[in-house]
Design a protein around this motif. Structure first.
Motif, PDB file in Angstrom:
ATOM      1  N   PHE A 217      43.367-110.830  77.696  1.00  0.00           N
ATOM      2  CA  PHE A 217      43.248-112.272  77.871  1.00  0.00           C
ATOM      3  C   PHE A 217      44.400-113.036  77.220  1.00  0.00           C
ATOM      4  O   PHE A 217      44.571-114.234  77.484  1.00  0.00           O
ATOM      5  N   GLY A 218      45.178-112.352  76.380  1.00  0.00           N
ATOM      6  CA  GLY A 218      46.297-113.020  75.727  1.00  0.00           C
ATOM      7  C   GLY A 218      47.620-112.841  76.438  1.00  0.00           C
ATOM      8  O   GLY A 218      48.650-113.356  75.968  1.00  0.00           O
ATOM      9  N   ARG A 219      47.635-112.148  77.564  1.00  0.00           N
ATOM     10  CA  ARG A 219      48.886-111.955  78.306  1.00  0.00           C
ATOM     11  C   ARG A 219      49.444-113.292  78.787  1.00  0.00           C
ATOM     12  O   ARG A 219      48.689-114.190  79.164  1.00  0.00           O
ATOM     13  N   LYS A 220      50.751-113.368  78.833  1.00  0.00           N
ATOM     14  CA  LYS A 220      51.377-114.594  79.325  1.00  0.00           C
ATOM     15  C   LYS A 220      51.070-114.816  80.806  1.00  0.00           C
ATOM     16  O   LYS A 220      51.017-115.958  81.280  1.00  0.00           O
ATOM     17  N   SER A 221      50.868-113.732  81.539  1.00  0.00           N
ATOM     18  CA  SER A 221      50.589-113.843  82.978  1.00  0.00           C
ATOM     19  C   SER A 221      49.146-114.238  83.273  1.00  0.00           C
ATOM     20  O   SER A 221      48.806-114.517  84.423  1.00  0.00           O
ATOM     21  N   PHE A 222      48.297-114.234  82.253  1.00  0.00           N
ATOM     22  CA  PHE A 222      46.898-114.607  82.459  1.00  0.00           C
ATOM     23  C   PHE A 222      46.724-116.096  82.130  1.00  0.00           C
ATOM     24  O   PHE A 222      46.863-116.508  80.972  1.00  0.00           O
ATOM     25  N   ALA A 223      46.438-116.891  83.149  1.00  0.00           N
ATOM     26  CA  ALA A 223      46.303-118.348  82.980  1.00  0.00           C
ATOM     27  C   ALA A 223      44.945-118.678  82.382  1.00  0.00           C
ATOM     28  O   ALA A 223      44.015-119.112  83.083  1.00  0.00           O
ATOM     29  N   PHE A 224      44.815-118.483  81.084  1.00  0.00           N
ATOM     30  CA  PHE A 224      43.513-118.623  80.429  1.00  0.00           C
ATOM     31  C   PHE A 224      42.980-120.055  80.521  1.00  0.00           C
ATOM     32  O   PHE A 224      41.810-120.274  80.849  1.00  0.00           O
ATOM     33  N   GLU A 225      43.825-121.053  80.264  1.00  0.00           N
ATOM     34  CA  GLU A 225      43.365-122.447  80.254  1.00  0.00           C
ATOM     35  C   GLU A 225      42.922-122.910  81.626  1.00  0.00           C
ATOM     36  O   GLU A 225      42.090-123.813  81.738  1.00  0.00           O
ATOM     37  N   GLU A 226      43.457-122.298  82.684  1.00  0.00           N
ATOM     38  CA  GLU A 226      43.065-122.680  84.043  1.00  0.00           C
ATOM     39  C   GLU A 226      41.704-122.108  84.414  1.00  0.00           C
ATOM     40  O   GLU A 226      40.995-122.679  85.245  1.00  0.00           O
ATOM     41  N   LYS A 227      41.332-120.989  83.820  1.00  0.00           N
ATOM     42  CA  LYS A 227      40.086-120.318  84.175  1.00  0.00           C
ATOM     43  C   LYS A 227      38.906-120.753  83.299  1.00  0.00           C
ATOM     44  O   LYS A 227      37.757-120.714  83.729  1.00  0.00           O
ATOM     45  N   PHE A 228      39.204-121.136  82.062  1.00  0.00           N
ATOM     46  CA  PHE A 228      38.130-121.484  81.121  1.00  0.00           C
ATOM     47  C   PHE A 228      38.334-122.906  80.596  1.00  0.00           C
ATOM     48  O   PHE A 228      39.454-123.327  80.322  1.00  0.00           O
TER      49      PHE A 228
END
Length: 443
Positions: A217-228
């Motif tokens: 979940f900390g990868r740069k390619s994972f758009a965390f703020e867009e999903k949660f």
């Protein structure tokens, strides 16, 4: 000295078959390295698959009240099938190498665990199908969460049971002296060390899964703020690190129990040193994790790769220790098997030589001796207790009662607590008569 004497006595009572007289396809050291290395790769993805399944189930149940956790469960579920595929592919190499190095022991354990060992294939297939169904029916069953959660719950239940079969089977390899007394999976399950090793494995899966979630979940390619929206990356990472920390501490507590429940025949100073070295690598890693989860949010990932490297080193040492124990525990029995194999090969060569000698007169074997060799010699010797009593003891009991011996062989049972029950041999009346006569002639 006392323990060595006891073990020697047990070993002398253990049936010793001859091995397959085939050369190894590669040098022994290369195969050992391949076994340890490929097993560690395989078990890491098994850990990720099981740990990910458990976290998916927990998150989806928690998501019934908080939709953010349902999103979290969905993201973790996407990784399970990938890790499952990697676990299957990487499982081929250790399976082949352990078959090659420990053919006699591995297949004996397989046979003794019987249907449960065979059941691994349909159980694994069913669990995989359930994970795929759960993954691809997320939107279809969004209004029927009970059914959807039951899919991953059933898969988790199967994933939790399959390691019991594997651990029981691998553990049984270490006990050739028990093979004559084990009649199925549940008796093998009751042998020492299975349950402690199982708990150690479960916590390892949770610890590895925690590290994986921290990274994933900390990868740069994972758009965390867009999903949660309400869950923060820091919160997820802190929970993941906390899981790894708690699971690792639990392993420190269970590890000594695992070691203490291992039969002493495989314990060596080299094994103890290997285990302690692995544990030493884990201590600074746990200190860094604790500092991360109790420190400033922006610094939580500062030592992640150092933690991963140290815990990976721990896994390598623990995996090496696992092999050291197996090699030490089986070495005395392997030496006896090697002698039996050499004798067998010599007898085969002599038989071929005799068969090619036209002047050699065939030796007509005693009918009773032939039956005894084929049906009785695995458990009875002339004057040594193996599994059942020696022949000399039979003679002392039935010397004047051939009918009694005949009736016992035809319908055997259990007379004494220090001997297992004799199984029915399925002999004809003539065979029973021949073998009874032969036994009573051995004075």
């Amino acid at each position: 000295m006392i323990l060595q004497h006891i073990f020697l006595q047990i070993l002398l009572q253990t049936p010793v078959p001859h091995d397959l007289p085939l050369p190894l396809p590669l040098p022994h050291g290369v195969l050992v390295f391949a076994l340890v290395f490929s097993f560690l790769l395989h078990i890491i993805f098994i850990n990720l698959m099981l740990g990910g399944s458990l976290l998916t189930l927990w998150s989806e149940i928690k998501g019934l009240k908080n939709p953010e956790y349902d999103k979290l469960a969905y993201e973790i579920a996407q990784t399970i099938t990938v890790n499952k595929s990697m676990a299957v592919v990487l499982g081929v190499a250790p399976l082949l190498t352990i078959n090659t190095l420990y053919t006699l022991y591995f297949y004996s354990a397989n046979a003794l665990t019987g249907l449960f060992w065979i059941a691994i294939i349909p159980l694994t297939t069913l669990a995989f199908l359930l994970t795929y169904a759960h993954k691809y029916s997320w939107n279809v069953l969004k209004d029927n969460k009970a059914l959807h959660i039951s899919m991953i719950a059933a898969s988790v239940a199967i994933f939790l049971f399959i390691p019991f079969i594997f651990l029981t089977n691998i553990n049984l390899m270490l006990f050739p002296e028990k093979w004559n007394t084990i009649s199925g999976f549940f008796e093998a399950l009751a042998l020492p060390n299975v349950f402690p090793r199982y708990l150690h494995f479960i916590f390892a899966s949770l610890g590895v899964a925690g590290l994986f979630i921290f990274w994933y979940f900390g990868r740069k390619s994972f758009a965390f703020e867009e999903k949660f929206q309400s869950l923060s990356l820091y919160e997820i990472r802190k929970k993941a690190y906390s899981l790894t920390f708690s699971a690792s501490v639990a392993q420190f507590l269970i590890g000594p129990i695992v070691l203490l429940t291992l039969p002493t025949k495989g314990i060596s100073w080299q094994l103890i040193l290997t285990i302690l070295t692995g544990a030493a690598f884990a201590i600074p890693a746990l200190c860094w994790i604790w500092k991360a989860i109790t420190g400033q949010a922006e610094k939580i990932a500062d030592n992640f790769w150092k933690v991963t490297l140290l815990l990976t080193s721990t896994v390598i040492f623990m995996g090496s220790g696992r092999h050291l124990y197996r090699a030490t525990a089986l070495e005395p029995h392997q030496k006896l098997v090697a002698k039996k194999t050499a004798k067998y090969q010599k007898e085969v060569q002599q038989a071929i030589k005799d068969a090619n000698n036209p002047n050699k007169k065939p030796v007509v074997a005693d009918a009773g001796e032939a039956v005894f060799t084929a049906k009785c010699s695995a458990c009875h010797a002339l004057d040594t207790k193996i599994v059942g009593p020696p022949v000399t003891e039979m003679v002392s009991i039935y010397e004047k009662d051939e009918k009694g011996l005949h009736d016992w062989i035809r319908k055997p049972g259990k007379k004494r607590a220090d001997y297992p029950q004799m199984p029915a041999l399925g002999l004809s009346e003539q065979e029973i008569k021949d073998v009874s006569t032969y036994i009573l002639k051995q004075k």
